[in-house]
Scaffold this motif. Structure first.
Motif, PDB file in Angstrom:
ATOM      1  N   TRP A   1       0.787  -1.296  -0.004  1.00 33.12           N
ATOM      2  CA  TRP A   1      -0.047   0.200  -0.148  1.00 33.12           C
ATOM      3  C   TRP A   1       0.892   1.198  -0.011  1.00 33.12           C
ATOM      4  CZ3 TRP A   1      -4.612   1.409  -1.443  1.00 33.12           C
ATOM      5  CH2 TRP A   1      -5.159   2.535  -1.088  1.00 33.12           C
ATOM      6  N   PRO A   2       0.878   2.046  -1.113  1.00 34.76           N
ATOM      7  CA  PRO A   2       1.701   3.150  -1.272  1.00 34.76           C
ATOM      8  C   PRO A   2       1.219   4.221  -0.656  1.00 34.76           C
ATOM      9  CG  PRO A   2       0.582   2.863  -3.388  1.00 34.76           C
ATOM     10  CD  PRO A   2       0.119   1.770  -2.309  1.00 34.76           C
ATOM     11  N   HIS A   3      -0.095   4.629   0.138  1.00 32.71           N
ATOM     12  CA  HIS A   3      -0.568   5.680   0.521  1.00 32.71           C
ATOM     13  C   HIS A   3      -0.375   5.713   1.968  1.00 32.71           C
ATOM     14  CE1 HIS A   3      -1.321   6.489  -3.662  1.00 32.71           C
ATOM     15  NE2 HIS A   3      -2.110   5.420  -3.796  1.00 32.71           N
ATOM     16  N   LYS A   4      -1.519   6.510   2.655  1.00 35.82           N
ATOM     17  CA  LYS A   4      -1.267   6.544   3.995  1.00 35.82           C
ATOM     18  C   LYS A   4      -1.690   5.130   4.910  1.00 35.82           C
ATOM     19  CE  LYS A   4      -0.090  10.885   4.599  1.00 35.82           C
ATOM     20  NZ  LYS A   4       1.138  11.260   5.277  1.00 35.82           N
ATOM     21  N   LEU A   5      -1.142   4.819   5.677  1.00 34.46           N
ATOM     22  CA  LEU A   5      -1.174   3.363   6.373  1.00 34.46           C
ATOM     23  C   LEU A   5      -1.597   3.863   7.789  1.00 34.46           C
ATOM     24  CD1 LEU A   5      -1.564   0.372   6.349  1.00 34.46           C
ATOM     25  CD2 LEU A   5       1.017   0.247   6.853  1.00 34.46           C
ATOM     26  N   LEU A   6      -2.727   3.420   8.386  1.00 33.41           N
ATOM     27  CA  LEU A   6      -2.890   3.901   9.885  1.00 33.41           C
ATOM     28  C   LEU A   6      -3.255   2.568  10.544  1.00 33.41           C
ATOM     29  CD1 LEU A   6      -5.560   6.806   9.394  1.00 33.41           C
ATOM     30  CD2 LEU A   6      -3.209   6.867   9.984  1.00 33.41           C
ATOM     31  N   VAL A   7      -2.802   2.280  11.747  1.00 31.22           N
ATOM     32  CA  VAL A   7      -2.950   0.860  12.465  1.00 31.22           C
ATOM     33  C   VAL A   7      -3.941   1.243  13.409  1.00 31.22           C
ATOM     34  CG1 VAL A   7      -1.921  -0.979  13.671  1.00 31.22           C
ATOM     35  CG2 VAL A   7      -0.649   0.172  11.708  1.00 31.22           C
ATOM     36  N   LYS A   8      -4.925   0.461  13.418  1.00 28.73           N
ATOM     37  CA  LYS A   8      -6.142   0.784  14.381  1.00 28.73           C
ATOM     38  C   LYS A   8      -6.166  -0.362  15.516  1.00 28.73           C
ATOM     39  CE  LYS A   8     -11.105   1.641  14.500  1.00 28.73           C
ATOM     40  NZ  LYS A   8     -11.869   0.398  14.788  1.00 28.73           N
ATOM     41  N   GLY A   9      -6.493   0.160  16.780  1.00 23.96           N
ATOM     42  CA  GLY A   9      -6.726  -0.904  17.735  1.00 23.96           C
ATOM     43  C   GLY A   9      -5.627  -0.772  18.855  1.00 23.96           C
ATOM     44  N   VAL A  10      -4.744   0.072  18.780  1.00 23.40           N
ATOM     45  CA  VAL A  10      -3.706   0.236  19.583  1.00 23.40           C
ATOM     46  C   VAL A  10      -3.921   0.799  21.012  1.00 23.40           C
ATOM     47  CG1 VAL A  10      -1.210   1.468  20.033  1.00 23.40           C
ATOM     48  CG2 VAL A  10      -1.994   0.677  17.551  1.00 23.40           C
ATOM     49  N   LEU A  11      -3.307   0.229  22.117  1.00 20.63           N
ATOM     50  CA  LEU A  11      -3.528   0.713  23.592  1.00 20.63           C
ATOM     51  C   LEU A  11      -2.555   0.746  24.297  1.00 20.63           C
ATOM     52  CD1 LEU A  11      -6.884  -1.434  24.291  1.00 20.63           C
ATOM     53  CD2 LEU A  11      -6.825   0.944  23.863  1.00 20.63           C
ATOM     54  N   SER A  12      -1.340   0.469  23.720  1.00 15.56           N
ATOM     55  CA  SER A  12      -0.250   0.531  24.728  1.00 15.56           C
ATOM     56  C   SER A  12       0.934   1.229  23.923  1.00 15.56           C
ATOM     57  CB  SER A  12       0.486  -0.833  25.023  1.00 15.56           C
ATOM     58  OG  SER A  12       1.266  -1.489  23.875  1.00 15.56           O
ATOM     59  N   ALA A  13       1.793   2.035  24.781  1.00 17.11           N
ATOM     60  CA  ALA A  13       2.737   2.701  23.901  1.00 17.11           C
ATOM     61  C   ALA A  13       3.843   2.067  23.316  1.00 17.11           C
ATOM     62  CB  ALA A  13       3.451   3.491  25.257  1.00 17.11           C
ATOM     63  N   ASP A  14       4.057   0.990  23.792  1.00 18.17           N
ATOM     64  CA  ASP A  14       4.957   0.090  23.114  1.00 18.17           C
ATOM     65  C   ASP A  14       4.577  -0.605  21.605  1.00 18.17           C
ATOM     66  OD1 ASP A  14       7.344  -1.655  23.175  1.00 18.17           O
ATOM     67  OD2 ASP A  14       5.919  -3.415  23.213  1.00 18.17           O
ATOM     68  N   ASP A  15       3.359  -0.784  21.908  1.00 20.36           N
ATOM     69  CA  ASP A  15       2.967  -1.186  20.486  1.00 20.36           C
ATOM     70  C   ASP A  15       2.623   0.122  19.504  1.00 20.36           C
ATOM     71  OD1 ASP A  15       2.059  -3.788  21.230  1.00 20.36           O
ATOM     72  OD2 ASP A  15      -0.020  -3.720  21.140  1.00 20.36           O
ATOM     73  N   ALA A  16       2.178   1.313  20.028  1.00 17.79           N
ATOM     74  CA  ALA A  16       2.388   2.289  19.090  1.00 17.79           C
ATOM     75  C   ALA A  16       3.702   2.698  18.585  1.00 17.79           C
ATOM     76  CB  ALA A  16       1.906   3.618  20.189  1.00 17.79           C
ATOM     77  N   LYS A  17       4.712   2.336  19.479  1.00 14.61           N
ATOM     78  CA  LYS A  17       6.059   2.660  18.852  1.00 14.61           C
ATOM     79  C   LYS A  17       6.407   1.814  17.594  1.00 14.61           C
ATOM     80  CE  LYS A  17       8.194   3.122  22.971  1.00 14.61           C
ATOM     81  NZ  LYS A  17       9.165   3.225  24.006  1.00 14.61           N
ATOM     82  N   GLN A  18       6.018   0.428  17.748  1.00 15.67           N
ATOM     83  CA  GLN A  18       6.428  -0.471  16.923  1.00 15.67           C
ATOM     84  C   GLN A  18       5.309  -0.221  15.656  1.00 15.67           C
ATOM     85  OE1 GLN A  18       6.654  -4.609  18.037  1.00 15.67           O
ATOM     86  NE2 GLN A  18       6.218  -4.452  19.892  1.00 15.67           N
ATOM     87  N   CYS A  19       4.420   0.087  15.589  1.00 14.65           N
ATOM     88  CA  CYS A  19       3.645   0.473  14.553  1.00 14.65           C
ATOM     89  C   CYS A  19       4.479   1.487  13.501  1.00 14.65           C
ATOM     90  CB  CYS A  19       2.144   1.220  14.961  1.00 14.65           C
ATOM     91  SG  CYS A  19       1.063  -0.031  15.619  1.00 14.65           S
ATOM     92  N   PHE A  20       4.909   2.398  14.116  1.00 14.36           N
ATOM     93  CA  PHE A  20       5.818   3.448  13.367  1.00 14.36           C
ATOM     94  C   PHE A  20       7.040   2.852  13.137  1.00 14.36           C
ATOM     95  CE2 PHE A  20       2.798   6.162  15.571  1.00 14.36           C
ATOM     96  CZ  PHE A  20       2.463   6.952  14.499  1.00 14.36           C
ATOM     97  N   ASP A  21       7.688   2.083  13.874  1.00 11.86           N
ATOM     98  CA  ASP A  21       8.998   1.297  13.501  1.00 11.86           C
ATOM     99  C   ASP A  21       8.697   0.443  12.101  1.00 11.86           C
ATOM    100  OD1 ASP A  21      10.235   2.439  15.577  1.00 11.86           O
ATOM    101  OD2 ASP A  21      10.011   0.496  16.741  1.00 11.86           O
ATOM    102  N   HIS A  22       7.588  -0.105  12.253  1.00 13.92           N
ATOM    103  CA  HIS A  22       7.144  -1.013  10.931  1.00 13.92           C
ATOM    104  C   HIS A  22       6.432  -0.202   9.723  1.00 13.92           C
ATOM    105  CE1 HIS A  22       8.161  -4.978  12.572  1.00 13.92           C
ATOM    106  NE2 HIS A  22       8.171  -4.251  13.589  1.00 13.92           N
ATOM    107  N   GLY A  23       6.718   1.192   9.752  1.00 14.05           N
ATOM    108  CA  GLY A  23       6.448   1.800   8.570  1.00 14.05           C
ATOM    109  C   GLY A  23       4.778   2.718   8.448  1.00 14.05           C
ATOM    110  N   ALA A  24       4.218   2.708   9.565  1.00 13.59           N
ATOM    111  CA  ALA A  24       2.729   3.251  10.011  1.00 13.59           C
ATOM    112  C   ALA A  24       2.822   4.850   9.365  1.00 13.59           C
ATOM    113  CB  ALA A  24       1.922   2.558  11.001  1.00 13.59           C
ATOM    114  N   ASP A  25       1.983   5.257   8.920  1.00 11.36           N
ATOM    115  CA  ASP A  25       1.826   6.772   8.943  1.00 11.36           C
ATOM    116  C   ASP A  25       1.377   7.385  10.268  1.00 11.36           C
ATOM    117  OD1 ASP A  25       3.233   7.443   6.343  1.00 11.36           O
ATOM    118  OD2 ASP A  25       1.424   6.091   5.721  1.00 11.36           O
ATOM    119  N   GLY A  26       0.492   6.530  10.934  1.00 12.83           N
ATOM    120  CA  GLY A  26      -0.503   6.829  12.017  1.00 12.83           C
ATOM    121  C   GLY A  26      -0.768   5.562  12.708  1.00 12.83           C
ATOM    122  N   ILE A  27      -1.269   5.892  13.888  1.00 12.79           N
ATOM    123  CA  ILE A  27      -2.025   4.819  14.605  1.00 12.79           C
ATOM    124  C   ILE A  27      -3.673   5.394  15.228  1.00 12.79           C
ATOM    125  CG2 ILE A  27      -0.143   3.726  15.440  1.00 12.79           C
ATOM    126  CD1 ILE A  27      -0.561   5.300  18.169  1.00 12.79           C
TER     127      ILE A  27
END
Ligand SMILES: Cc1cc2nc3c(=O)[nH]c(=O)nc-3n(C[C@H](O)[C@H](O)[C@H](O)COP(=O)(O)O)c2cc1C
Length: 390
Positions: free
Chosen positions: A244-270
């Motif tokens: 997916w070349p456009h914006k990628l948002l990861v939904k369902g995050v509830l912990s700071a650690d997961d949030a950081k990992q989402c960005f480490d794996h290329g998400a544009d937002g959570i």
């Protein structure tokens, strides 16, 4: 009836919808502790108005996932939303377009990606559930590209489905139960029943052509029940980022650690979300973890939040805690259930007015860089819980 707030829309929705359908939209997981906590905790956070500022010129505009928005409040993905009103997802998407806010279509919507694209001729977001059958996800992403979807919302909080007691009791399951109680329930709500004749589709539109027996609601709900993928992990964010070349948002995050990992794996937002209290019962409320997630993410991208938002004041509190935007689920579905597109417009205009007025009353002229001292926790402030569902 003079409609003053979202709870009035909920009352109208409850009147128009069969009990089983209202229950589907309103209920939460298990004992509904998290559903209640979302709303109660938002009331624990209280605002400290600053009254010495000129607020004659102000703006509630913002940006969500790279999109200029008239206010930072989008419509969350709601599965089977089309049970509320004929062609509901298309009506909601049109209301969002008119209001200048994002609309997110669910994988398990009744209207299809193409229905929404044709009707709106504007970018919208698409929420993706990854199934065990990977070909389904691949095909949906391809269709989202063709339809001009601007952001994929990858939901990571449904490895398995939770139990919702209310749904089970009313026979909303896989397959749905058609018994005398449900038939009478539908007949008694004949305004809803008659209106639904105008629905273009009667099953999960996006799955037609992708899964066996997709036109048979009973069979497709059984298929879905089997298909939620318990292996979901960061590998799936990597996969989505790759295709997916456009914006990628990861939904369902509830912990700071997961949030950081989402960005480490290329998400544009959570999207900080507990699925509106429909999954883990006993989970934290989103408002209570928002500030620590915002701090952990440190400005790497959008931190959008949902779950429990029923007013513009709730939105203001989330923004004061550092969110870049909010999504509403039930708040707009109640409007949609009450009166289709106009009902969604009403829900959005209620929230817009409440947000603007309370922003002004707190001494703010815009929603960027709200000073943190404007919000604090006050134990006991949650006691008044006006949710009519309980
Ligand atoms: C009836 C219903 C169906 C939902 N279906 C989906 C869905 O298909 N995909 C998804 O990611 N979230 C789904 N959600 C969760 C919403 O996107 C959102 O997180 C939640 O509604 C926010 O809480 P609120 O209803 O208190 O605003 C659903 C929520 C409801 C109420």
């Amino acid at each position: 009836m003079v409609i003053t707030d979202i709870y009035d829309l909920e009352r109208l929705a409850r009147k128009r919808l069969p009990k089983s359908i209202y229950t589907y939209f309103a209920n939460g997981g298990y004992e509904e502790e998290t559903l209640r906590r979302n709303i109660a905790d938002l009331r624990k956070f209280v605002l400290v108005p600053h009254v010495l500022n000129d607020v004659s010129e102000r703006s509630i505009e913002g940006t969500m996932a790279g999109m200029r928005v008239s206010m930072p409040v989008g419509l969350a993905p709601v599965g089977a939303c089309g049970l509320s009103y004929p062609n509901a997802e298309v009506e909601a998407a049109l209301a969002a377009k008119e209001a200048g806010v994002p609309f997110c279509l669910s994988t398990v919507s009744i209207a299809t990606i193409e229905d929404v694209a044709r009707a709106t001729r504007a970018p919208f977001w698409f929420q993706l559930y990854l199934m065990k059958d990977k070909k389904v996800g691949e095909a949906l992403v391809e269709r989202a590209k063709q339809a001009g979807v601007s952001a994929i919302v990858l939901s990571m909080d449904l490895h398995v489905r939770s139990q919702r007691h209310g749904e089970q009791k009313r026979g909303i399951g896989a397959p749905p139960r058609v018994d005398l109680t449900n038939i009478v329930d539908a007949l008694v709500h004949f305004r809803w029943l008659l209106s639904m004749v105008r629905s273009k589709r009667r099953t999960f539109g996006n799955l037609i052509g992708l899964v066996p027996h997709a036109k048979n609601v009973g069979k497709v709900t059984e298929w879905l029940e089997e298909q939620f993928d318990p292996t979901l992990s960061t590998k799936d964010i990597d996969w989505a980022r790759n295709v997916w070349p456009h914006k990628l948002l990861v939904k369902g995050v509830l912990s700071a650690d997961d949030a950081k990992q989402c960005f480490d794996h290329g998400a544009d937002g959570i999207i900080v979300s507990n699925h509106g209290g429909r999954q883990v019962d006993g989970a934290v409320s989103t408002v209570s973890v928002l500030a620590e997630i915002v701090d952990a993410v440190g400005g790497r991208g959008d931190v959008i939040v949902d779950s429990g938002i029923r007013s513009g004041v709730d939105v203001l509190k989330m923004l004061a805690l550092g969110a870049t935007g909010c999504l509403i689920g039930r708040a707009y579905v109640y409007g949609l259930s009450a009166n289709g597109r106009e009902g969604v417009q009403k829900a959005l205009s209620i929230i817009r007015k409440e947000l603007d007025q309370n922003m002004a009353l707190c001494g703010l002229t815009n929603l960027k860089n709200i000073p943190r001292d404007i919000i604090r926790v006050q134990e006991g402030a949650e006691l008044r819980n006006p949710a009519i569902h309980f």
